[in-house]
Structure formats: structure tokens, C-alpha cells
Design a protein around this motif. Structure first.
Motif, PDB file in Angstrom:
ATOM      1  N   LEU A  71     -58.520   2.284 -14.270  1.00  0.00           N
ATOM      2  CA  LEU A  71     -59.652   2.383 -13.361  1.00  0.00           C
ATOM      3  C   LEU A  71     -60.640   1.254 -13.637  1.00  0.00           C
ATOM      4  O   LEU A  71     -60.924   0.951 -14.793  1.00  0.00           O
ATOM      5  CB  LEU A  71     -60.359   3.735 -13.528  1.00  0.00           C
ATOM      6  CG  LEU A  71     -59.483   4.981 -13.373  1.00  0.00           C
ATOM      7  CD1 LEU A  71     -60.260   6.216 -13.791  1.00  0.00           C
ATOM      8  CD2 LEU A  71     -58.999   5.117 -11.934  1.00  0.00           C
ATOM      9  N   ASP A  72     -61.161   0.663 -12.590  1.00  0.00           N
ATOM     10  CA  ASP A  72     -62.185  -0.370 -12.755  1.00  0.00           C
ATOM     11  C   ASP A  72     -63.489   0.268 -13.208  1.00  0.00           C
ATOM     12  O   ASP A  72     -63.845   1.372 -12.777  1.00  0.00           O
ATOM     13  CB  ASP A  72     -62.409  -1.120 -11.444  1.00  0.00           C
ATOM     14  CG  ASP A  72     -61.246  -2.015 -11.071  1.00  0.00           C
ATOM     15  OD1 ASP A  72     -60.366  -2.239 -11.935  1.00  0.00           O
ATOM     16  OD2 ASP A  72     -61.205  -2.482  -9.915  1.00  0.00           O
ATOM     17  N   ALA A  73     -64.209  -0.428 -14.072  1.00  0.00           N
ATOM     18  CA  ALA A  73     -65.505   0.068 -14.534  1.00  0.00           C
ATOM     19  C   ALA A  73     -66.499   0.090 -13.377  1.00  0.00           C
ATOM     20  O   ALA A  73     -66.453  -0.750 -12.485  1.00  0.00           O
ATOM     21  CB  ALA A  73     -66.022  -0.797 -15.672  1.00  0.00           C
ATOM     22  N   GLY A  74     -67.386   1.070 -13.426  1.00  0.00           N
ATOM     23  CA  GLY A  74     -68.396   1.210 -12.376  1.00  0.00           C
ATOM     24  C   GLY A  74     -68.161   2.463 -11.562  1.00  0.00           C
ATOM     25  O   GLY A  74     -67.443   3.376 -11.977  1.00  0.00           O
ATOM     26  N   VAL A  75     -68.769   2.509 -10.393  1.00  0.00           N
ATOM     27  CA  VAL A  75     -68.648   3.665  -9.503  1.00  0.00           C
ATOM     28  C   VAL A  75     -67.597   3.363  -8.441  1.00  0.00           C
ATOM     29  O   VAL A  75     -67.755   2.429  -7.644  1.00  0.00           O
ATOM     30  CB  VAL A  75     -69.995   4.000  -8.854  1.00  0.00           C
ATOM     31  CG1 VAL A  75     -69.842   5.194  -7.902  1.00  0.00           C
ATOM     32  CG2 VAL A  75     -71.045   4.320  -9.912  1.00  0.00           C
ATOM     33  N   LEU A  76     -66.530   4.139  -8.430  1.00  0.00           N
ATOM     34  CA  LEU A  76     -65.443   3.974  -7.468  1.00  0.00           C
ATOM     35  C   LEU A  76     -65.626   4.993  -6.351  1.00  0.00           C
ATOM     36  O   LEU A  76     -65.831   6.182  -6.618  1.00  0.00           O
ATOM     37  CB  LEU A  76     -64.089   4.169  -8.143  1.00  0.00           C
ATOM     38  CG  LEU A  76     -63.820   3.330  -9.383  1.00  0.00           C
ATOM     39  CD1 LEU A  76     -62.464   3.677  -9.979  1.00  0.00           C
ATOM     40  CD2 LEU A  76     -63.888   1.840  -9.049  1.00  0.00           C
ATOM     41  N   ARG A  77     -65.562   4.533  -5.097  1.00  0.00           N
ATOM     42  CA  ARG A  77     -65.739   5.429  -3.950  1.00  0.00           C
ATOM     43  C   ARG A  77     -64.540   5.314  -3.013  1.00  0.00           C
ATOM     44  O   ARG A  77     -64.042   4.216  -2.766  1.00  0.00           O
ATOM     45  CB  ARG A  77     -67.026   5.095  -3.191  1.00  0.00           C
ATOM     46  CG  ARG A  77     -68.280   5.200  -4.043  1.00  0.00           C
ATOM     47  CD  ARG A  77     -69.534   4.893  -3.233  1.00  0.00           C
ATOM     48  NE  ARG A  77     -70.714   4.839  -4.077  1.00  0.00           N
ATOM     49  CZ  ARG A  77     -71.427   5.895  -4.450  1.00  0.00           C
ATOM     50  NH1 ARG A  77     -71.063   7.103  -4.017  1.00  0.00           N
ATOM     51  NH2 ARG A  77     -72.488   5.770  -5.225  1.00  0.00           N
ATOM     52  N   ALA A  78     -64.111   6.452  -2.502  1.00  0.00           N
ATOM     53  CA  ALA A  78     -62.998   6.472  -1.557  1.00  0.00           C
ATOM     54  C   ALA A  78     -63.144   7.718  -0.690  1.00  0.00           C
ATOM     55  O   ALA A  78     -64.141   8.441  -0.773  1.00  0.00           O
ATOM     56  CB  ALA A  78     -61.654   6.453  -2.292  1.00  0.00           C
ATOM     57  N   GLU A  79     -62.129   7.974   0.130  1.00  0.00           N
ATOM     58  CA  GLU A  79     -62.178   9.108   1.042  1.00  0.00           C
ATOM     59  C   GLU A  79     -60.776   9.656   1.232  1.00  0.00           C
ATOM     60  O   GLU A  79     -59.821   8.902   1.440  1.00  0.00           O
ATOM     61  CB  GLU A  79     -62.762   8.669   2.388  1.00  0.00           C
ATOM     62  CG  GLU A  79     -63.019   9.788   3.364  1.00  0.00           C
ATOM     63  CD  GLU A  79     -63.656   9.284   4.653  1.00  0.00           C
ATOM     64  OE1 GLU A  79     -64.740   9.757   5.024  1.00  0.00           O
ATOM     65  OE2 GLU A  79     -63.040   8.398   5.299  1.00  0.00           O
ATOM     66  N   ALA A  80     -60.638  10.965   1.116  1.00  0.00           N
ATOM     67  CA  ALA A  80     -59.383  11.625   1.449  1.00  0.00           C
ATOM     68  C   ALA A  80     -59.457  12.058   2.907  1.00  0.00           C
ATOM     69  O   ALA A  80     -60.432  12.696   3.321  1.00  0.00           O
ATOM     70  CB  ALA A  80     -59.154  12.842   0.554  1.00  0.00           C
ATOM     71  N   VAL A  81     -58.452  11.699   3.693  1.00  0.00           N
ATOM     72  CA  VAL A  81     -58.424  12.027   5.120  1.00  0.00           C
ATOM     73  C   VAL A  81     -57.273  12.995   5.347  1.00  0.00           C
ATOM     74  O   VAL A  81     -56.100  12.646   5.170  1.00  0.00           O
ATOM     75  CB  VAL A  81     -58.241  10.770   5.983  1.00  0.00           C
ATOM     76  CG1 VAL A  81     -58.226  11.153   7.465  1.00  0.00           C
ATOM     77  CG2 VAL A  81     -59.359   9.770   5.706  1.00  0.00           C
ATOM     78  N   VAL A  82     -57.626  14.219   5.728  1.00  0.00           N
ATOM     79  CA  VAL A  82     -56.630  15.245   6.011  1.00  0.00           C
ATOM     80  C   VAL A  82     -56.481  15.340   7.527  1.00  0.00           C
ATOM     81  O   VAL A  82     -57.463  15.549   8.239  1.00  0.00           O
ATOM     82  CB  VAL A  82     -57.058  16.610   5.442  1.00  0.00           C
ATOM     83  CG1 VAL A  82     -55.966  17.652   5.674  1.00  0.00           C
ATOM     84  CG2 VAL A  82     -57.376  16.496   3.959  1.00  0.00           C
ATOM     85  N   ARG A  83     -55.264  15.181   8.021  1.00  0.00           N
ATOM     86  CA  ARG A  83     -55.015  15.231   9.461  1.00  0.00           C
ATOM     87  C   ARG A  83     -54.431  16.591   9.848  1.00  0.00           C
ATOM     88  O   ARG A  83     -53.663  17.187   9.083  1.00  0.00           O
ATOM     89  CB  ARG A  83     -54.085  14.096   9.884  1.00  0.00           C
ATOM     90  CG  ARG A  83     -54.625  12.727   9.472  1.00  0.00           C
ATOM     91  CD  ARG A  83     -53.940  11.583  10.167  1.00  0.00           C
ATOM     92  NE  ARG A  83     -54.453  10.304   9.679  1.00  0.00           N
ATOM     93  CZ  ARG A  83     -55.571   9.749  10.108  1.00  0.00           C
ATOM     94  NH1 ARG A  83     -56.278  10.340  11.043  1.00  0.00           N
ATOM     95  NH2 ARG A  83     -55.984   8.587   9.616  1.00  0.00           N
ATOM     96  N   THR A  84     -54.834  17.042  11.033  1.00  0.00           N
ATOM     97  CA  THR A  84     -54.411  18.363  11.496  1.00  0.00           C
ATOM     98  C   THR A  84     -53.792  18.267  12.881  1.00  0.00           C
ATOM     99  O   THR A  84     -53.839  17.219  13.542  1.00  0.00           O
ATOM    100  CB  THR A  84     -55.604  19.344  11.551  1.00  0.00           C
ATOM    101  OG1 THR A  84     -56.327  19.155  12.775  1.00  0.00           O
ATOM    102  CG2 THR A  84     -56.553  19.138  10.377  1.00  0.00           C
ATOM    103  N   SER A  85     -53.268  19.404  13.347  1.00  0.00           N
ATOM    104  CA  SER A  85     -52.669  19.477  14.679  1.00  0.00           C
ATOM    105  C   SER A  85     -53.679  19.830  15.751  1.00  0.00           C
ATOM    106  O   SER A  85     -53.350  19.868  16.932  1.00  0.00           O
ATOM    107  CB  SER A  85     -51.565  20.543  14.671  1.00  0.00           C
ATOM    108  OG  SER A  85     -52.131  21.832  14.379  1.00  0.00           O
ATOM    109  N   SER A  86     -54.922  20.101  15.366  1.00  0.00           N
ATOM    110  CA  SER A  86     -55.919  20.587  16.318  1.00  0.00           C
ATOM    111  C   SER A  86     -56.668  19.426  16.962  1.00  0.00           C
ATOM    112  O   SER A  86     -57.252  18.599  16.248  1.00  0.00           O
ATOM    113  CB  SER A  86     -56.912  21.519  15.620  1.00  0.00           C
ATOM    114  OG  SER A  86     -57.991  21.833  16.478  1.00  0.00           O
TER     115      SER A  86
END
Length: 332
Positions: free
Chosen positions: A194-209
């Protein structure tokens, strides 16, 4: 309906004062009833209604009243015959689920229609419940492999099927632990190094709706640096007269590490002393002559940490005028 009756009664009083004799205005709206379809209960919706005057006398706009959750405004108080204006409405669904109808009433001096009703109708869809709403890994090492789980539950009337999950960051791996209609559990794992510092990301959950096509979950990891030096640079004002300065550098290793500061290399003329302290070391510098020749050089601190065997601390020497200008800019 209680809301509608109260508004109509209030507008009747307002309208009585603005009616005129003789030629009459005629208020109209191109599309007074709007169906916004379906929207999440957290939505703030906007609408634009075209209000016109089809009469032969100026149309005086009186008080505008809106049901709870809605606000409305128009930027004119009078509309000439044959002209129009736009009334804008902001509607907050405010967490209410199910079929909703909201109204806005516009009072005017139109004798045939003293108040004009505008309506907005649609289905407010309750959002999914995400626990926790975000994932945070606090103060972890660069080689840490940690896992957190996230539970997602949707209202039963949605019939949501979770189809896939993805994350664009290489530092996180997200997968389904379990899946069922209207519910799932995710596993979120850190992926070193892991790179030092604050790591930001996003989990994207896809649905059928089509009502809730995606569920987005913020991911954050605060990764401790292998070695931290405070201050991370030495900034001094030039003293060409030959006066000397002393400075201290505090060296800290990642929490739980047992590494040591072995020494430090400095430009010629400086004296360097190293002292062990809990969690790191202290580098004492003396005999510093802050001339322009020193600008751009650095202090190199050596450690026994194999992942960070050395750390460079840059030296900046400012001209007296530049230093004064910098202080003046900060005061402003």
C-alpha cells in the motif's frame, strides 16, 4: 388534502386585493401537472413551469404557496398580455416512500382562475440500507492485509438482484460473500503493498433494478509511512554574514516497528548528532551556515528499515526579500 385546503383559503384572501375591473388577464400553464416517474427518497428534484398571460390586461402575480417539501419562485410580479415567465420549483422527497403528490398554488388577478394549481407526482423509492455506509482502515502498515464486511439491504418492494461488484483501485479487492434478492454481503480487503498516505476508492455494486442500478460505497485507508521526518524540509533565510543555526529533525517509524536511526549525512561544515527515542530517533544539526550555496542540498538520514533505508530532507535557503514577501502573503 389538508395542505391544499389551507393554501386555497390563504390565497383567496390574497387574491381579493389584486382583482381589477374592466379588461381581464388570463393565466395559463403549458404543462401544469408533472409526473417525475420514480426517484430515490433522498432526491431533490427541480421543475420549470411556463406561466403565461392569454388575457388582454396585465397579469399580476400574487402570493405563491407550496406544500411541505416544496419551494417555488418566479422572478416577475407582472406578466403582460401575450407574454410569459418561468416559475421554478424545488422538491425534496425528504425520505418519504411510496406514491406522492405535491402542489404549488399561484395566486393572481385572473378573475376566472384566482389561483392556479401546479402538481408534481411520482413514486419515491426508498434507498438501500448500507452498513457501514463507508469502509475505513485506520493507521495501517503498508503490508497490512485487512478485511471488513458490508451488508446491503433493500426494501422488499424493489426485488433487487445484485449482479456484480467492482473497484478500480489496486489497493482494495471487493467481492460478494453472499447474495440474495434484496440483500447481499461484501468483503473488502486491502491489497499490499500500500502506498503511504490516505488511499481513496469506491466499490460499485450493480443491480438488476432500473430504480437503483448502482450502490456506491466509499473506501478509505490511512497508511502509515515507513519513516516520517518532522519537519520534512529545512527552510532558512540566507545570512551571508556567516552566522550559524541549529535545527532538530524528529524521525518516526510506523506504529509497532522497532527500527533505529543509524546516522545522517549532511553538507560539509554541519555537525550531526543522533539520539534514539521511543518509536524512532532525533537528529540534531548544528553549525548550519544558511548561505545561497546551501540551497537545494539535503540531509540524508540512514535507518535499518530495509524498506526505507534512507530518507532525504531537502534544504531551502530563501533570500531575505523573498522571505518577507512570503510572510506578507500569508498575512493577507
Amino acid at each position: 388534502m389538508k395542505c391544499d385546503r389551507a393554501i386555497v383559503a390563504a390565497l383567496a384572501v390574497t387574491t381579493a386585493g389584486i382583482l381589477r375591473a374592466g379588461a381581464a388577464p388570463a393565466i395559463w400553464c403549458r404543462n401544469p401537472a408533472r409526473d417525475f416517474g420514480s426517484a430515490p427518497t433522498s432526491s431533490n428534484l427541480t421543475f420549470a413551469f411556463d406561466i403565461g398571460n392569454r388575457g388582454d390586461a396585465p397579469l399580476a402575480i400574487g402570493r405563491i404557496r407550496a406544500c411541505c417539501g416544496a419551494s417555488a419562485a418566479i422572478d416577475v410580479t407582472e406578466i403582460a398580455p401575450g407574454s410569459g415567465a418561468v416559475l421554478r420549483v424545488n422538491l425534496s422527497l425528504g425520505g418519504s416512500g411510496g406514491r406522492i403528490t405535491k402542489s404549488v398554488y399561484v395566486s393572481s388577478n385572473d378573475p376566472a382562475c384566482p389561483y392556479l394549481q401546479l402538481s408534481m407526482e411520482g413514486m419515491a423509492v426508498r434507498d438501500c440500507d448500507v452498513q457501514p455506509s463507508s469502509v475505513y482502515f485506520s493507521k495501517i502498515d503498508a503490508d497490512a492485509v485487512l478485511t471488513q464486511r458490508v451488508a446491503i439491504t433493500c426494501p422488499q418492494d424493489l426485488s433487487v438482484v445484485f449482479t456484480s461488484v467492482e473497484c478500480a483501485s489496486r489497493f482494495f479487492r471487493v467481492s460478494f460473500d453472499s447474495r440474495a434478492t434484496n440483500a447481499c454481503e461484501l468483503s473488502v480487503r486491502t491489497v499490499p503493498p500500500l502506498d503511504a498516505g490516505v488511499l481513496r476508492a469506491e466499490a460499485v455494486v450493480r443491480t438488476s433494478s432500473p430504480l437503483l442500478p448502482t450502490v456506491r460505497i466509499p473506501l478509505v485507508a490511512a497508511v502509515a509511512a515507513e519513516v516520517t521526518v518532522v519537519p520534512d524540509s529545512l527552510v532558512m533565510v540566507a545570512n551571508e554574514g556567516g552566522g550559524t543555526l541549529s535545527r532538530l529533525l524528529a524521525v518516526r517509524f510506523a506504529p509497532g516497528a522497532s527500527y533505529r536511526v543509524l546516522g545522517a549525512n549532511a553538507p560539509p561544515g554541519m555537525t550531526v548528532g543522533v539520539k534514539d527515542i521511543a518509536g524512532g530517533g532525533m537528529v540534531a544539526l548544528s553549525g548550519i551556515v544558511p548561505t545561497s550555496d546551501l540551497d537545494g542540498k539535503y540531509i540524508e538520514i540512514r535507518t535499518d528499515n530495509p524498506r526505507a533505508p534512507s530518507v532525504r530532507v531537502p534544504i531551502r535557503v530563501l533570500a531575505p526579500g523573498a522571505a518577507a514577501a512570503s510572510r506578507s502573503g500569508r498575512r493577507k
